[in-house]
Design a protein around this motif. Structure first.
Motif, PDB file in Angstrom:
ATOM      1  N   VAL A   1       0.834  -1.200   0.000  1.00 31.14           N
ATOM      2  CA  VAL A   1       0.000   0.000   0.000  1.00 31.14           C
ATOM      3  C   VAL A   1       0.871   1.252   0.000  1.00 31.14           C
ATOM      4  N   ARG A   2       1.963   1.249   0.722  1.00 30.07           N
ATOM      5  CA  ARG A   2       2.869   2.399   0.699  1.00 30.07           C
ATOM      6  C   ARG A   2       3.411   2.624  -0.711  1.00 30.07           C
ATOM      7  N   ALA A   3       3.732   1.554  -1.409  1.00 30.04           N
ATOM      8  CA  ALA A   3       4.231   1.667  -2.787  1.00 30.04           C
ATOM      9  C   ALA A   3       3.147   2.248  -3.701  1.00 30.04           C
ATOM     10  N   ALA A   4       1.899   1.839  -3.502  1.00 29.99           N
ATOM     11  CA  ALA A   4       0.797   2.339  -4.334  1.00 29.99           C
ATOM     12  C   ALA A   4       0.605   3.843  -4.154  1.00 29.99           C
ATOM     13  N   ARG A   5       0.645   4.321  -2.917  1.00 26.74           N
ATOM     14  CA  ARG A   5       0.434   5.758  -2.723  1.00 26.74           C
ATOM     15  C   ARG A   5       1.643   6.574  -3.171  1.00 26.74           C
ATOM     16  N   LYS A   6       2.853   6.010  -3.046  1.00 31.10           N
ATOM     17  CA  LYS A   6       4.039   6.722  -3.526  1.00 31.10           C
ATOM     18  C   LYS A   6       4.077   6.798  -5.046  1.00 31.10           C
ATOM     19  N   ALA A   7       3.365   5.893  -5.725  1.00 30.33           N
ATOM     20  CA  ALA A   7       3.340   5.873  -7.192  1.00 30.33           C
ATOM     21  C   ALA A   7       2.435   6.958  -7.775  1.00 30.33           C
ATOM     22  N   LEU A   8       1.640   7.618  -6.949  1.00 35.23           N
ATOM     23  CA  LEU A   8       0.771   8.683  -7.438  1.00 35.23           C
ATOM     24  C   LEU A   8       1.620   9.861  -7.909  1.00 35.23           C
TER      25      LEU A   8
END
Length: 194
Positions: A12-19
């Protein structure tokens, strides 16, 4: 197959950092509008929230909107004498900030600027992941779980999550000390949880 809390947290941290920066800005403004509507409806006068870090939903548009409306804003600070706990200090445009041992900006300690959790109307919490039942997964330190453990008994402060839509998962593994949230604000909706 169950996935570990650590693996879920990393995903989930990776998903939000990908924004993208544009997405981050758009989502922060959308969430701010939803938050201000809720805060106004609830008559909130004192509110604690956090400064965004690590791809979290940016709180600066909300902070600016709160200041414009004369609502008192507080930031969390690691408790100086009670490890694992938080205190909340007033945050204004000229408040001095310092990095704590976790690398997160927090207000410089000033006892006259402090509020205990039950003296606040609402605490907007950061989170890594959440589910439709209001279960919240943080970074693993338990700071907010300890801080909010007594809110149902005291009735204050109302804990509200603040997160990107991409941080919602189908189910979170929970422990007995995890404090579920009654609502979570995202850019597109308010999720009613516990």
């Amino acid at each position: 197959m169950l996935i570990s809390r650590q693996t879920l947290r990393a995903q989930v941290r990776a998903a939000r950092k990908a924004l993208s920066i544009e997405q981050q800005n758009q989502f922060a403004n959308q969430a701010c509008q939803r938050a201000i509507q809720l805060i106004t409806e609830r008559g909130v006068k004192r509110l604690a929230l956090y400064l965004a870090n690590d791809g979290e939903l940016d709180t600066q548009p909300l902070i600016d909107a709160l200041w414009q409306r004369g609502i008192e804003v507080y930031l969390p600070r690691l408790h100086p004498f009670s490890p694992g706990n938080l205190i909340f200090l007033a945050y204004r445009v000229d408040s001095p900030l310092i990095k704590n041992r976790l690398g997160i900006l927090e207000p410089k300690l000033a006892i006259t600027q402090m509020r205990l959790p039950h003296q606040l109307d609402m605490v907007i919490t950061p989170l890594v992941a959440f589910d439709a039942n209001g279960n919240r997964m943080g970074m693993g330190g338990g700071y907010y779980d300890r801080t909010l453990a007594y809110w149902p008994l005291m009735g204050k402060p109302l804990p509200v999550g603040y997160a990107h839509d991409c941080q919602q998962v189908s189910h979170l593994p929970c422990e007995h000390w995890d404090v579920p949230l009654p609502m979570i604000i995202t850019p597109t909706r308010i999720v009613n949880g516990a």
